[in-house]
Design a protein around this motif. Structure first.
Motif, mmCIF file in Angstrom:
data_model
loop_
_atom_site.group_PDB
_atom_site.id
_atom_site.type_symbol
_atom_site.label_atom_id
_atom_site.label_comp_id
_atom_site.label_asym_id
_atom_site.label_seq_id
_atom_site.Cartn_x
_atom_site.Cartn_y
_atom_site.Cartn_z
ATOM 1 N N VAL A 169 14.698 52.630 18.884
ATOM 2 C CA VAL A 169 15.532 51.971 17.875
ATOM 3 C C VAL A 169 14.944 52.172 16.484
ATOM 4 O O VAL A 169 15.626 52.630 15.546
ATOM 5 N N PHE A 170 13.656 51.859 16.300
ATOM 6 C CA PHE A 170 13.030 52.016 14.985
ATOM 7 C C PHE A 170 12.984 53.484 14.572
ATOM 8 O O PHE A 170 13.180 53.809 13.388
ATOM 9 N N LEU A 171 12.718 54.379 15.514
ATOM 10 C CA LEU A 171 12.646 55.806 15.181
ATOM 11 C C LEU A 171 13.983 56.306 14.655
ATOM 12 O O LEU A 171 14.035 57.018 13.634
ATOM 13 N N ASN A 172 15.080 55.930 15.295
ATOM 14 C CA ASN A 172 16.396 56.375 14.840
ATOM 15 C C ASN A 172 16.769 55.763 13.495
ATOM 16 O O ASN A 172 17.314 56.453 12.619
ATOM 17 N N LEU A 173 16.483 54.476 13.301
ATOM 18 C CA LEU A 173 16.854 53.837 12.035
ATOM 19 C C LEU A 173 16.030 54.374 10.871
ATOM 20 O O LEU A 173 16.559 54.607 9.771
ATOM 21 N N LEU A 174 14.715 54.598 11.085
ATOM 22 C CA LEU A 174 13.885 55.141 10.009
ATOM 23 C C LEU A 174 14.222 56.597 9.735
ATOM 24 O O LEU A 174 14.245 57.029 8.560
ATOM 25 N N ALA A 175 14.465 57.395 10.785
ATOM 26 C CA ALA A 175 14.865 58.789 10.571
ATOM 27 C C ALA A 175 16.185 58.855 9.820
ATOM 28 O O ALA A 175 16.382 59.712 8.950
ATOM 29 N N VAL A 182 9.011 39.632 20.065
ATOM 30 C CA VAL A 182 10.278 39.400 20.751
ATOM 31 C C VAL A 182 10.113 39.676 22.244
ATOM 32 O O VAL A 182 9.086 40.193 22.687
ATOM 33 N N THR A 183 11.141 39.340 22.981
ATOM 34 C CA THR A 183 11.187 39.681 24.407
ATOM 35 C C THR A 183 12.026 40.945 24.559
ATOM 36 O O THR A 183 13.222 40.938 24.266
ATOM 37 N N GLY A 184 11.382 42.023 24.976
ATOM 38 C CA GLY A 184 12.103 43.282 25.070
ATOM 39 C C GLY A 184 11.271 44.356 25.730
ATOM 40 O O GLY A 184 10.207 44.106 26.304
ATOM 41 N N ASP A 185 11.761 45.577 25.621
ATOM 42 C CA ASP A 185 11.093 46.736 26.199
ATOM 43 C C ASP A 185 10.504 47.562 25.064
ATOM 44 O O ASP A 185 11.224 48.034 24.172
ATOM 45 N N SER A 186 9.192 47.741 25.094
ATOM 46 C CA SER A 186 8.499 48.402 23.989
ATOM 47 C C SER A 186 8.982 49.832 23.800
ATOM 48 O O SER A 186 9.216 50.279 22.671
ATOM 49 N N GLY A 187 9.157 50.587 24.882
ATOM 50 C CA GLY A 187 9.532 51.997 24.764
ATOM 51 C C GLY A 187 10.886 52.189 24.120
ATOM 52 O O GLY A 187 11.042 53.005 23.194
ATOM 53 N N PHE A 196 20.837 60.585 25.296
ATOM 54 C CA PHE A 196 21.566 59.322 25.231
ATOM 55 C C PHE A 196 21.702 58.704 26.615
ATOM 56 O O PHE A 196 21.404 57.521 26.824
ATOM 57 N N PHE A 197 22.126 59.501 27.594
ATOM 58 C CA PHE A 197 22.297 58.944 28.936
ATOM 59 C C PHE A 197 20.966 58.744 29.645
ATOM 60 O O PHE A 197 20.832 57.874 30.498
ATOM 61 N N ARG A 198 19.966 59.522 29.283
ATOM 62 C CA ARG A 198 18.645 59.322 29.888
ATOM 63 C C ARG A 198 18.085 57.968 29.464
ATOM 64 O O ARG A 198 17.476 57.249 30.262
ATOM 65 N N ILE A 199 18.296 57.615 28.194
ATOM 66 C CA ILE A 199 17.851 56.300 27.716
ATOM 67 C C ILE A 199 18.623 55.191 28.418
ATOM 68 O O ILE A 199 18.079 54.142 28.773
ATOM 69 N N SER A 200 19.925 55.418 28.666
ATOM 70 C CA SER A 200 20.731 54.406 29.346
ATOM 71 C C SER A 200 20.254 54.181 30.770
ATOM 72 O O SER A 200 20.385 53.086 31.312
ATOM 73 N N ARG A 201 19.674 55.208 31.391
ATOM 74 C CA ARG A 201 19.216 55.098 32.772
ATOM 75 C C ARG A 201 17.731 54.775 32.862
ATOM 76 O O ARG A 201 17.199 54.602 33.956
ATOM 77 N N GLN A 202 17.076 54.720 31.722
ATOM 78 C CA GLN A 202 15.636 54.484 31.726
ATOM 79 C C GLN A 202 15.307 53.070 32.199
ATOM 80 O O GLN A 202 16.039 52.128 31.927
ATOM 81 N N VAL A 252 4.994 48.073 17.604
ATOM 82 C CA VAL A 252 6.021 49.075 17.887
ATOM 83 C C VAL A 252 6.259 49.948 16.664
ATOM 84 O O VAL A 252 6.311 51.187 16.750
ATOM 85 N N LEU A 253 6.401 49.309 15.507
ATOM 86 C CA LEU A 253 6.639 50.069 14.274
ATOM 87 C C LEU A 253 5.453 50.962 13.928
ATOM 88 O O LEU A 253 5.620 52.082 13.436
ATOM 89 N N LYS A 254 4.257 50.496 14.194
ATOM 90 C CA LYS A 254 3.057 51.289 13.907
ATOM 91 C C LYS A 254 3.067 52.582 14.709
ATOM 92 O O LYS A 254 2.717 53.659 14.188
ATOM 93 N N GLU A 255 3.471 52.527 15.970
ATOM 94 C CA GLU A 255 3.560 53.732 16.791
ATOM 95 C C GLU A 255 4.630 54.676 16.275
ATOM 96 O O GLU A 255 4.452 55.905 16.276
ATOM 97 N N VAL A 256 5.746 54.149 15.814
ATOM 98 C CA VAL A 256 6.830 54.987 15.304
ATOM 99 C C VAL A 256 6.406 55.694 14.029
ATOM 100 O O VAL A 256 6.705 56.883 13.817
#
Length: 459
Positions: free
Chosen positions: A339-345, A329-334, A284-290, A302-306
């Protein structure tokens, strides 16, 4: 008309009639007729006298009407003069050189000079020297076209008092040539200017306070993250020791009773749980500092990779997955993959007892943002508990029923907030749930794309 006047008129008519008869002696029905018939002459004279009396009455009525009209005009003039003098803003009449021709009482009060003094001065004499050129340009533009011109100036009264004013000017048209005068309104805007300056000052102060508090919060956040990193790393060693010594106790006493073996297994399970939570917290904190880099991102890719990471579970179960076209959208792919991985899981976990499990990914667009939803037909949740969904280590279901650490949705919220978006969920017990997140069409801020300094932990 007096009786003598009337008699004089009759006498004059008689003399005129006699002259006409004398000039036309041969006409029939003319003077010879009146000589032959004096009674006819008398009747004619009476008729003309009647006509004169009628005209006299008409003139008298017209005179009374003119007097009444003059009274009304004078009353109206006085009324408009009062309106002009006591208007809440100053009014001036200027010639092409800016000489004051006329001023109302409000203008005399604003400029601090009586009318007789103003009538011999140019308005530029009351303009702050720093604004004289602006006034000259304003006056020239007023006479260029018959449209209203506006300018804001700093004026100075005869007593030396300064005030801010808005001047509105309009040329007064002349039928025979170009306009020779213009009318100017002086609107005192000192209070508005002071209010604007106060607002600007407060905004500057507020921005400074916000910046200071943001810096303070950032420092506290970094201190908290450093503390969490230190604690989690420091706990790895004692947990490893607990596991090791628990295993050794089982080896030293292999024939121990069942209670001893059960206790040892509880210890091992608790250690596993603790390690799992620590790893989740570190993630969680590693993602916050990424490092985050905002670029155009195709959410379909993005969804295809997930889905590649979830292919094993999707293939082993009866899952009906439907996907609507997703926006760029304008965002960070990684981090958006997280986000998609957590919601689908999350959707796969809570539809485990559904056959088939239905998961639908949809997207909506508004004027300001894109909205993406992940809908499932799982166990759902009570909307009264929706406030706990995205909290760290918050769980709505028992761990015996559904495993997890309560960190996944907190990660989703943290990532979406860093993108300037928002998260929310809708659901009903036993009827599934839909988890939504939004991303602004235009990133509201630019986040530092350089990685933060790494936390060095001494063991």
């Amino acid at each position: 008309m007096s009786t003598d006047d009337q008699q004089d008129t009759l006498d004059e008519l008689r003399r005129q009639a006699e002259r006409v008869l004398d000039e036309q002696p041969g006409e029939e029905g003319g003077a010879s007729e009146y000589r032959a018939d004096p009674q006819a002459l008398i009747l004619e004279l009476q008729r003309q006298r009647h006509e004169l009396q009628v005209h006299q009455v008409e003139l008298q009525l017209q005179m009374e009407q003119l007097v009444h009209t003059n009274v009304e005009l004078e009353r109206t003039r006085a009324e408009f003069a009062d309106l002009f003098d006591f208007a809440p803003i100053g009014y001036l009449t200027l010639d092409r050189s800016g000489m004051i021709q006329r001023a109302n009482l409000t203008a005399t009060a604003q400029l601090g000079a009586p009318r007789e003094t103003l009538a011999r001065k140019r308005l530029s004499a009351f303009v702050d020297p720093a604004h004289v050129s602006s006034f000259a340009l304003f006056l020239r533009r007023v006479f260029e076209a018959p449209i209203k011109r506006t300018v804001e100036l700093r004026l100075r009264s005869a007593a030396g008092d300064h005030f801010y004013a808005q001047l509105e000017g309009l040329a007064a048209g002349d039928e025979d040539g170009p306009p020779s005068q213009c009318r100017v309104a002086i609107i005192d805007i000192t209070a508005q200017r002071e209010a604007q300056e106060e607002v600007l000052r407060l905004n500057t102060t507020l921005e400074e306070r916000v910046e200071q508090r943001t810096t303070h919060i950032r420092e506290l956040s970094e201190e908290l993250e450093t503390f969490v990193y230190s604690v989690t790393h420091d706990l790895e060693t004692p947990l490893r020791h607990i596991r090791t010594f628990t295993d050794r106790l089982g080896q030293v006493h292999p024939a121990g009773d069942d209670d001893q073996a059960r206790y040892a297994q509880h210890v091992r399970n608790s250690v596993d749980r603790m390690e799992h939570l620590l790893n989740a917290l570190l993630t969680f904190f590693r993602i916050s500092r990424q490092r985050v880099k905002f670029v155009p991102v195709d959410l379909n890719r993005v969804l295809k990779e997930v889905l590649k990471d979830l292919q094993g579970e999707l293939a082993s179960r009866n899952v009906e997955l439907t996907i609507a076209p997703l926006p760029t959208v304008t965002g960070d792919s990684g981090t958006l993959q997280v986000v998609f991985l957590n919601l689908l899981a999350n959707a796969l976990k809570f539809t485990r007892d559904r056959d088939p499990a239905r998961i639908h990914i949809c997207a909506q667009e508004t004027e300001q943002e894109y909205i993406v939803g992940v809908e499932d037909n799982g166990v759902g949740f009570n909307m009264r508990q929706k406030g706990r969904l995205f909290g760290l280590f918050q769980r709505l279901h028992s761990e015996r029923d559904f495993e997890g650490t309560g960190v996944g949705l907190a990660q989703v919220r943290r990532i979406v907030l860093r993108h300037g978006g928002r998260v929310w969920a809708e659901g009903k017990p036993g009827q599934g749930a839909t988890f939504w997140f939004s991303l602004p069409k235009r990133a509201p801020f630019s986040e530092d794309t350089q990685p933060r300094g790494q936390v060095k932990v001494e063991h």
